[in-house]
Design a protein around this motif. Structure first.
Motif, short mmCIF file in Angstrom:
data_model
loop_
_atom_site.label_atom_id
_atom_site.label_comp_id
_atom_site.label_asym_id
_atom_site.label_seq_id
_atom_site.Cartn_x
_atom_site.Cartn_y
_atom_site.Cartn_z
N MET A 67 0.84 -1.17 0.00
CA MET A 67 0.00 0.00 0.00
C MET A 67 0.88 1.24 0.00
SD MET A 67 -3.11 0.87 2.56
CE MET A 67 -4.15 2.24 2.18
N ASN A 68 0.61 2.19 -0.96
CA ASN A 68 1.44 3.39 -1.11
C ASN A 68 1.22 4.33 0.05
OD1 ASN A 68 2.48 2.53 -3.54
ND2 ASN A 68 0.77 3.42 -4.70
N PRO A 69 2.25 4.97 0.53
CA PRO A 69 2.08 5.94 1.61
C PRO A 69 1.21 7.08 1.15
CG PRO A 69 4.34 6.00 0.77
CD PRO A 69 3.64 4.87 0.08
N PRO A 70 0.53 7.74 2.10
CA PRO A 70 -0.36 8.84 1.74
C PRO A 70 0.40 9.96 1.03
CG PRO A 70 -0.60 8.20 4.06
CD PRO A 70 0.58 7.47 3.54
N GLY A 71 -0.21 10.49 0.01
CA GLY A 71 0.37 11.62 -0.75
C GLY A 71 1.24 11.19 -1.89
N ARG A 72 1.67 10.00 -1.94
CA ARG A 72 2.57 9.57 -3.02
C ARG A 72 1.84 9.52 -4.34
NH1 ARG A 72 7.24 5.17 -2.90
NH2 ARG A 72 7.69 5.12 -5.13
N GLU A 73 0.62 9.11 -4.31
CA GLU A 73 -0.15 9.02 -5.55
C GLU A 73 -0.35 10.41 -6.16
OE1 GLU A 73 -4.50 7.42 -7.09
OE2 GLU A 73 -3.81 7.01 -5.03
N GLU A 74 -0.58 11.36 -5.29
CA GLU A 74 -0.76 12.74 -5.76
C GLU A 74 0.53 13.27 -6.37
OE1 GLU A 74 -2.10 17.11 -4.01
OE2 GLU A 74 -2.16 15.32 -2.72
N LEU A 75 1.68 12.89 -5.78
CA LEU A 75 2.97 13.33 -6.31
C LEU A 75 3.22 12.74 -7.68
CD1 LEU A 75 5.66 14.81 -5.95
CD2 LEU A 75 6.52 12.78 -4.74
N LEU A 76 2.87 11.48 -7.84
CA LEU A 76 3.08 10.82 -9.13
C LEU A 76 2.22 11.47 -10.21
CD1 LEU A 76 3.28 7.07 -8.01
CD2 LEU A 76 5.15 8.55 -8.81
N LEU A 77 0.99 11.82 -9.81
CA LEU A 77 0.11 12.46 -10.77
C LEU A 77 0.70 13.81 -11.23
CD1 LEU A 77 -3.43 11.71 -9.26
CD2 LEU A 77 -2.39 10.72 -11.33
N ARG A 78 1.26 14.54 -10.26
CA ARG A 78 1.86 15.83 -10.62
C ARG A 78 3.06 15.64 -11.55
NH1 ARG A 78 1.80 19.21 -4.94
NH2 ARG A 78 -0.50 19.34 -4.73
N VAL A 79 3.92 14.66 -11.26
CA VAL A 79 5.09 14.40 -12.12
C VAL A 79 4.64 13.99 -13.50
CG1 VAL A 79 7.06 12.89 -12.47
CG2 VAL A 79 6.59 13.84 -10.20
N ALA A 80 3.59 13.14 -13.55
CA ALA A 80 3.10 12.70 -14.86
C ALA A 80 2.56 13.88 -15.64
CB ALA A 80 2.03 11.63 -14.66
N ALA A 81 1.86 14.79 -14.94
CA ALA A 81 1.32 15.96 -15.63
C ALA A 81 2.43 16.85 -16.17
CB ALA A 81 0.43 16.74 -14.66
N ILE A 82 3.48 17.02 -15.36
CA ILE A 82 4.62 17.85 -15.82
C ILE A 82 5.29 17.22 -17.03
CG2 ILE A 82 6.90 18.70 -15.16
CD1 ILE A 82 5.80 19.03 -12.31
N ILE A 84 3.15 17.77 -20.02
CA ILE A 84 3.25 19.15 -20.54
C ILE A 84 4.55 19.35 -21.32
CG2 ILE A 84 3.49 21.55 -19.84
CD1 ILE A 84 1.58 20.91 -17.51
N VAL A 85 5.67 18.84 -20.78
CA VAL A 85 6.97 18.96 -21.46
C VAL A 85 6.91 18.29 -22.82
CG1 VAL A 85 9.39 18.32 -21.36
CG2 VAL A 85 8.27 19.25 -19.33
N LEU A 86 6.32 17.09 -22.87
CA LEU A 86 6.23 16.36 -24.14
C LEU A 86 5.37 17.13 -25.14
CD1 LEU A 86 5.81 12.67 -22.85
CD2 LEU A 86 7.81 13.70 -23.95
N VAL A 87 4.27 17.72 -24.63
CA VAL A 87 3.42 18.50 -25.55
C VAL A 87 4.16 19.70 -26.11
CG1 VAL A 87 1.35 19.94 -25.67
CG2 VAL A 87 1.26 17.72 -24.51
N LEU A 88 4.90 20.40 -25.24
CA LEU A 88 5.67 21.57 -25.71
C LEU A 88 6.74 21.17 -26.71
CD1 LEU A 88 6.03 23.58 -22.37
CD2 LEU A 88 4.51 24.06 -24.30
N ALA A 89 7.43 20.04 -26.39
CA ALA A 89 8.48 19.58 -27.31
C ALA A 89 7.89 19.19 -28.65
CB ALA A 89 9.23 18.41 -26.69
N LEU A 90 6.75 18.52 -28.62
CA LEU A 90 6.10 18.13 -29.86
C LEU A 90 5.64 19.34 -30.65
CD1 LEU A 90 5.05 15.84 -31.63
CD2 LEU A 90 2.93 15.82 -30.28
N ALA A 91 5.09 20.33 -29.92
CA ALA A 91 4.65 21.54 -30.61
C ALA A 91 5.83 22.28 -31.25
CB ALA A 91 3.93 22.45 -29.62
N TYR A 92 6.95 22.36 -30.54
CA TYR A 92 8.15 23.04 -31.08
C TYR A 92 8.67 22.33 -32.33
CZ TYR A 92 12.89 24.91 -31.26
OH TYR A 92 14.06 25.47 -31.67
N ALA A 93 8.69 20.96 -32.23
CA ALA A 93 9.15 20.18 -33.39
C ALA A 93 8.22 20.34 -34.57
CB ALA A 93 9.29 18.72 -33.00
N THR A 94 6.93 20.42 -34.27
CA THR A 94 5.95 20.58 -35.36
C THR A 94 6.11 21.92 -36.06
OG1 THR A 94 4.40 19.16 -34.16
CG2 THR A 94 3.48 20.55 -35.91
#
Length: 207
Positions: free
Chosen positions: A1-16, A19-29
């Protein structure tokens, strides 16, 4: 069982990361689009000068000199050199002056020979020693840079000219306010200045 708050941290990292991938893709496009659809450069053609318009005339730079070559404003009359002429030639006397164009000049030719003369002159239109001289009138003609010209043609078959004679040309302007003179010679028919020598007068004479 994941410690409290870890899931929220992972979600934030995934969102970041997303966003980076979207910006990189947009720049390449965007870069890819610009590479495919390059905007041509607009080169401004060199504009050649218009040669069909009016041409500005060249400006003549005038030296501030009078006919005699000085830098004063004093009125002057110059006489061009007069070469020897044979009797019967038409001599055109010429010269320059800083007098204004249109001003009158009085010219006179008389003999340079000095001889005793009777009280009554032999003629007022003769260049002989006892004559009154031969007189003419001309006007100053326009020249360049304020240096105007004058000329006078004289027929030496008239007015009493003699072969071997020496004569004086006198030029007068502004009622005697400016004047000049020159000496010239009339040769005999053989082009020799001076009177025949004694040997030439004696028939059969040899040197």
């Amino acid at each position: 069982m994941n410690p409290p708050g870890r899931e929220e941290l992972l979600l934030r990292v995934a969102a970041i990361v997303a966003i980076v991938l979207v910006l990189a893709l947009a720049y390449a496009t965007v870069n890819l689009w610009n590479g495919v659809n390059q905007v041509p450069e607009i080169n401004n053609p060199a504009v050649s000068p218009d040669t069909t318009g009016p041409v500005t005339p060249a400006i003549t730079v005038c030296t501030q000199k009078t006919p005699a070559g000085n830098h004063t404003n004093a009125p002057e009359i110059a006489i061009d050199p007069v070469p020897n002429h044979a009797l019967g030639d038409i001599i055109t006397f010429t010269g320059t002056t800083n007098l204004a164009a249109g001003e009158p000049l009085v010219l006179k030719i008389y003999s340079a020979e000095f001889v005793p003369c009777p009280k009554v002159p032999s003629g007022l239109d003769s260049v002989s020693p006892c004559g009154g001289g031969f007189t003419g009138n001309v006007t100053v003609t326009p020249g360049n840079c304020g240096i105007n010209t004058w000329s006078w043609a004289v027929d030496t078959s008239q007015h009493g000219f003699q072969p071997g004679g020496q004569y004086i040309l006198w030029v007068n302007g502004r009622d005697g306010g400016v004047q000049n003179s020159a000496i010239f010679n009339i040769t005999d028919s053989r082009g020799v200045y001076g009177k025949p020598s004694l040997q030439e007068k004696i028939p059969g004479a040899t040197t």
